[in-house]
Motif scaffolding. Structure first.
Motif, PDB file in Angstrom:
ATOM      1  N   LEU A  23       0.864  -1.188   0.000  1.00  0.00           N
ATOM      2  CA  LEU A  23       0.000   0.000   0.000  1.00  0.00           C
ATOM      3  C   LEU A  23       0.894   1.229   0.000  1.00  0.00           C
ATOM      4  CD1 LEU A  23      -2.832  -0.503   2.622  1.00  0.00           C
ATOM      5  CD2 LEU A  23      -3.129  -0.029   0.221  1.00  0.00           C
ATOM      6  N   ASN A  24       0.483   2.231  -0.726  1.00  0.00           N
ATOM      7  CA  ASN A  24       1.271   3.462  -0.770  1.00  0.00           C
ATOM      8  C   ASN A  24       1.044   4.266   0.520  1.00  0.00           C
ATOM      9  OD1 ASN A  24       2.392   5.965  -1.395  1.00  0.00           O
ATOM     10  ND2 ASN A  24       2.005   5.638  -3.572  1.00  0.00           N
ATOM     11  N   GLN A  25       2.061   4.261   1.363  1.00  0.00           N
ATOM     12  CA  GLN A  25       1.963   4.884   2.681  1.00  0.00           C
ATOM     13  C   GLN A  25       1.603   6.374   2.594  1.00  0.00           C
ATOM     14  OE1 GLN A  25       2.226   3.499   5.841  1.00  0.00           O
ATOM     15  NE2 GLN A  25       1.629   5.558   6.500  1.00  0.00           N
ATOM     16  N   ARG A  26       2.149   7.053   1.560  1.00  0.00           N
ATOM     17  CA  ARG A  26       1.926   8.500   1.466  1.00  0.00           C
ATOM     18  C   ARG A  26       0.453   8.839   1.302  1.00  0.00           C
ATOM     19  NH1 ARG A  26       5.662  11.840  -2.311  1.00  0.00           N
ATOM     20  NH2 ARG A  26       5.934   9.998  -3.592  1.00  0.00           N
ATOM     21  N   PHE A  27      -0.269   7.942   0.601  1.00  0.00           N
ATOM     22  CA  PHE A  27      -1.697   8.199   0.414  1.00  0.00           C
ATOM     23  C   PHE A  27      -2.463   8.036   1.735  1.00  0.00           C
ATOM     24  CE2 PHE A  27      -6.043   7.092  -0.306  1.00  0.00           C
ATOM     25  CZ  PHE A  27      -6.430   8.170  -1.085  1.00  0.00           C
ATOM     26  N   ILE A  28      -2.091   7.013   2.501  1.00  0.00           N
ATOM     27  CA  ILE A  28      -2.765   6.818   3.806  1.00  0.00           C
ATOM     28  C   ILE A  28      -2.512   8.046   4.691  1.00  0.00           C
ATOM     29  CG2 ILE A  28      -2.971   5.309   5.829  1.00  0.00           C
ATOM     30  CD1 ILE A  28      -2.116   3.014   4.033  1.00  0.00           C
ATOM     31  N   LEU A  30      -2.199  11.058   3.672  1.00  0.00           N
ATOM     32  CA  LEU A  30      -3.093  12.132   3.211  1.00  0.00           C
ATOM     33  C   LEU A  30      -4.505  11.942   3.770  1.00  0.00           C
ATOM     34  CD1 LEU A  30      -2.453  12.753  -0.607  1.00  0.00           C
ATOM     35  CD2 LEU A  30      -2.299  14.398   1.236  1.00  0.00           C
ATOM     36  N   ILE A  31      -4.948  10.679   3.791  1.00  0.00           N
ATOM     37  CA  ILE A  31      -6.295  10.387   4.306  1.00  0.00           C
ATOM     38  C   ILE A  31      -6.393  10.745   5.780  1.00  0.00           C
ATOM     39  CG2 ILE A  31      -7.950   8.533   4.826  1.00  0.00           C
ATOM     40  CD1 ILE A  31      -7.871   7.958   2.068  1.00  0.00           C
ATOM     41  N   VAL A  32      -5.434  10.268   6.570  1.00  0.00           N
ATOM     42  CA  VAL A  32      -5.538  10.535   8.008  1.00  0.00           C
ATOM     43  C   VAL A  32      -5.310  12.016   8.327  1.00  0.00           C
ATOM     44  CG1 VAL A  32      -5.013   8.162   8.747  1.00  0.00           C
ATOM     45  CG2 VAL A  32      -3.162   9.802   8.505  1.00  0.00           C
ATOM     46  N   ALA A  33      -4.680  12.719   7.370  1.00  0.00           N
ATOM     47  CA  ALA A  33      -4.534  14.169   7.553  1.00  0.00           C
ATOM     48  C   ALA A  33      -5.814  14.894   7.114  1.00  0.00           C
ATOM     49  CB  ALA A  33      -3.344  14.676   6.749  1.00  0.00           C
ATOM     50  N   LYS A  35      -7.323  15.219   4.147  1.00  0.00           N
ATOM     51  CA  LYS A  35      -7.228  16.080   2.969  1.00  0.00           C
ATOM     52  C   LYS A  35      -8.023  15.503   1.798  1.00  0.00           C
ATOM     53  CE  LYS A  35      -2.915  18.288   4.163  1.00  0.00           C
ATOM     54  NZ  LYS A  35      -1.466  18.267   4.044  1.00  0.00           N
ATOM     55  N   VAL A  36      -8.874  14.522   2.080  1.00  0.00           N
ATOM     56  CA  VAL A  36      -9.666  13.887   1.023  1.00  0.00           C
ATOM     57  C   VAL A  36     -11.142  14.041   1.368  1.00  0.00           C
ATOM     58  CG1 VAL A  36     -10.108  11.709  -0.185  1.00  0.00           C
ATOM     59  CG2 VAL A  36      -7.823  12.229   0.616  1.00  0.00           C
ATOM     60  N   ARG A  37     -11.968  14.326   0.352  1.00  0.00           N
ATOM     61  CA  ARG A  37     -13.401  14.505   0.609  1.00  0.00           C
ATOM     62  C   ARG A  37     -14.195  13.288   0.169  1.00  0.00           C
ATOM     63  NH1 ARG A  37     -15.254  19.021  -2.677  1.00  0.00           N
ATOM     64  NH2 ARG A  37     -17.195  19.012  -1.518  1.00  0.00           N
ATOM     65  N   SER A  38     -15.377  13.138   0.748  1.00  0.00           N
ATOM     66  CA  SER A  38     -16.232  12.002   0.388  1.00  0.00           C
ATOM     67  C   SER A  38     -16.777  12.180  -1.022  1.00  0.00           C
ATOM     68  CB  SER A  38     -17.401  11.931   1.366  1.00  0.00           C
ATOM     69  OG  SER A  38     -18.415  11.145   0.842  1.00  0.00           O
TER      70      SER A  38
ATOM     71  N   GLU B  40     -11.431   5.361  -1.904  1.00  0.00           N
ATOM     72  CA  GLU B  40     -12.748   5.600  -1.309  1.00  0.00           C
ATOM     73  C   GLU B  40     -12.954   4.705  -0.076  1.00  0.00           C
ATOM     74  OE1 GLU B  40     -14.637   8.000  -2.664  1.00  0.00           O
ATOM     75  OE2 GLU B  40     -16.259   7.732  -1.228  1.00  0.00           O
ATOM     76  N   TYR B  43     -10.747   5.986   2.755  1.00  0.00           N
ATOM     77  CA  TYR B  43     -11.333   7.234   3.253  1.00  0.00           C
ATOM     78  C   TYR B  43     -12.492   6.932   4.214  1.00  0.00           C
ATOM     79  CZ  TYR B  43     -14.343  11.306   3.418  1.00  0.00           C
ATOM     80  OH  TYR B  43     -15.136  12.320   3.865  1.00  0.00           O
ATOM     81  N   TRP B  46     -11.433   5.372   7.521  1.00  0.00           N
ATOM     82  CA  TRP B  46     -10.877   6.389   8.434  1.00  0.00           C
ATOM     83  C   TRP B  46     -11.991   7.236   9.046  1.00  0.00           C
ATOM     84  CZ3 TRP B  46      -7.518   7.605  11.735  1.00  0.00           C
ATOM     85  CH2 TRP B  46      -7.249   8.926  12.094  1.00  0.00           C
ATOM     86  N   ARG B  83     -11.425  10.080  -9.556  1.00  0.00           N
ATOM     87  CA  ARG B  83     -11.204  11.064  -8.500  1.00  0.00           C
ATOM     88  C   ARG B  83      -9.835  10.880  -7.847  1.00  0.00           C
ATOM     89  NH1 ARG B  83     -12.393   9.350  -3.177  1.00  0.00           N
ATOM     90  NH2 ARG B  83     -12.880  11.459  -2.579  1.00  0.00           N
ATOM     91  N   TYR B  86      -4.027  11.364  -6.224  1.00  0.00           N
ATOM     92  CA  TYR B  86      -2.617  11.105  -6.077  1.00  0.00           C
ATOM     93  C   TYR B  86      -2.154  10.405  -7.330  1.00  0.00           C
ATOM     94  CZ  TYR B  86       1.316  10.569  -2.928  1.00  0.00           C
ATOM     95  OH  TYR B  86       2.516  10.679  -2.324  1.00  0.00           O
ATOM     96  N   ASN B  89       0.255   4.995  -7.751  1.00  0.00           N
ATOM     97  CA  ASN B  89      -0.735   3.967  -7.420  1.00  0.00           C
ATOM     98  C   ASN B  89      -0.837   3.777  -5.916  1.00  0.00           C
ATOM     99  OD1 ASN B  89      -1.483   3.391 -10.021  1.00  0.00           O
ATOM    100  ND2 ASN B  89       0.094   1.835 -10.280  1.00  0.00           N
ATOM    101  N   LEU B  90      -2.066   3.561  -5.472  1.00  0.00           N
ATOM    102  CA  LEU B  90      -2.263   3.304  -4.042  1.00  0.00           C
ATOM    103  C   LEU B  90      -1.966   1.837  -3.734  1.00  0.00           C
ATOM    104  CD1 LEU B  90      -3.343   3.854  -1.195  1.00  0.00           C
ATOM    105  CD2 LEU B  90      -5.628   3.690  -2.104  1.00  0.00           C
ATOM    106  N   ILE B  92      -0.100  -1.486  -4.880  1.00  0.00           N
ATOM    107  CA  ILE B  92       0.992  -1.925  -5.761  1.00  0.00           C
ATOM    108  C   ILE B  92       1.079  -3.445  -5.698  1.00  0.00           C
ATOM    109  CG2 ILE B  92       3.467  -1.663  -6.281  1.00  0.00           C
ATOM    110  CD1 ILE B  92       2.949   0.939  -4.264  1.00  0.00           C
TER     111      ILE B  92
END
Lengths: 230, 174
Positions: A23-28, A30-33, A35-38, B40, B43, B46, B83, B86, B89-90, B92
């Motif tokens: 899993l791409n850690q950087r994206f997670i 961003l989510i926990v920060a 910065k992503v909308r529903s 999604e 998100y 979380w 949408r 990033y 890829n999330l 991999i």
């Protein structure tokens, strides 16, 4: 292929994923920060916009009602249209509540029924329109009078009272009484529960689109999963 | 949300990343859609994490959310804009481009057949293969245990028939 073979294939799949899926850690991060909308956010704002339009229509009708209160033909028409927009407004509010309370950790049938209901929103409008068939003369009555009040020459004599030769009440009562059974019948028929009827399927698709018809079909499937023995 | 929650959430997601991938892979055919769906799902996980109760198994809670998001994602209009926020890829995961062994071929077929099931059937099968009990599946899906049992038995038959048909077609054309 037997069931135990399918299960062991799945175990192989699990091991493969365990070994090489990342899993791409950087994206997670961003989510926990946050910065992503529903993805439901645009739908929420669309319903807000709808509610504002409905409120604006009601405000216009209230002004119209105040100005024409002494003339029953206009005040009765305006009142029935206010009732129409009020029901639509309540429906929009109901949908906003569903969106706000959407909790994906509930069971699948409950959540998917709510989402399918949101998707089938246009079907609610179609049902409301048929329910208001008996009051069908109200709309041209109010619109033509409002245009007439703008003093446009070509509309000088084009109000419904003049157009019905002074028999507006007779036309209105006759239309209402004769169309009540049709309006109620159509309202009850236009439901996902009647999708097995070809005309209901066709009507839903033509009035609200293929997406709404599919949402209605899904609602029917979920209903049978939850409440019927399969 | 507290820093400890963020760390705990990240750890739990990493531990259960296979669930996210399997759900995305079953509901989406393209890599882009799979990535969109994974975003999604994470998100929504979380967003609901604060309400997660530890007396509930994390994987069960995760399945509920992931499957709910996947079904609604799948049902959205096609041709919708992606949408992805990033560019990388999330998820991999390098899949074998050509399956070599019989096992790999069968696994690919199984994934293909699961992908062809109806939305709810797909959920039930994923849960069943993920070793969830009938009771868990009933709780996650919101349908009765007896309906779950009936559904599973029908899906199993369907998968068996699909494999058999595929085998017959293969030998028939040889």
């Amino acid at each position: 292929m037997e069931l135990n073979e399918i299960k062991s294939l799945w175990e192989v799949y699990d091991k493969k994923l365990e070994a090489s899926l990342k899993l791409n850690q950087r994206f997670i991060d961003l989510i926990v920060a946050e910065k992503v909308r529903s993805s439901l956010a645009p739908l929420f704002w669309r319903r807000i916009a709808e509610g504002i339009v409905q409120l604006a229509c009601m405000a216009f009708l209230v002004v119209f009602l105040c100005r024409n209160f002494s003339e029953p033909a206009y005040s009765v028409s305006a009142l029935s249209l206010i009732a129409f927009y009020m029901v639509a407004f309540i429906n929009s509010i109901r949908q906003l509540v569903i969106i706000k309370r959407m909790d994906y950790s509930n069971d699948i049938v409950t959540i998917q029924s709510g989402l399918a209901m949101l998707q089938a929103h246009n079907l609610d409008y179609a049902r409301m329109v048929v329910l208001f068939i008996p009051a069908c003369l109200a709309f041209p009555t109010v619109v033509l009078k409002a245009i007439k009040d703008l003093h446009i020459d070509s509309f000088a004599n084009k109000d419904m009272i003049t157009l019905t030769g002074g028999h507006w009440w007779t036309a209105q009562v006759a239309a209402t009484l004769s169309l009540i059974p049709l309006g109620l019948w159509c309202y009850n028929q236009l439901s996902y529960k009647n999708l097995h009827k070809k005309w209901v399927r066709n009507f839903i698709q033509r009035s609200s689109g293929k997406r709404v018809r599919k949402a209605a079909e899904f609602m029917k499937e979920l209903h049978s999963l939850k409440f019927e023995a399969i | 949300m507290a820093m400890t929650d963020k760390i705990l959430f990240t750890e739990l997601i990493k531990e259960n990343k296979g669930i996210i991938f399997k759900v995305c892979n079953s509901y989406c055919s393209s890599k882009e859609d799979r990535d969109d769906l994974a975003q999604e799902i994470i998100y929504n996980l979380w967003k609901s994490f604060a309400a997660y109760k530890a007396n509930f198994k994390f994987s069960t809670w995760m399945y509920r959310i992931a499957l709910n998001v996947a079904i609604s994602f799948y049902r959205k209009e096609k041709n919708k804009p992606h949408r992805t926020i990033y560019s990388e890829n999330l998820l991999i995961f390098e899949e074998d481009s050509t399956p070599n062994t019989e096992e790999e071929k069968n696994l690919r077929l199984l994934l293909q057949f699961i992908g062809q099931l109806k939305e709810i059937d797909k959920s039930i099968m994923l849960l069943y293969l993920g070793d969830k009990s009938y009771r868990d599946i009933a709780e996650i899906t919101g349908i009765t245990e007896s309906n779950v049992a009936t559904k599973i038995s029908r899906i199993k038959e369907k998968l068996k028939t699909n494999f058999l048909t595929n085998q017959n077609n293969f030998y028939g054309t040889k």
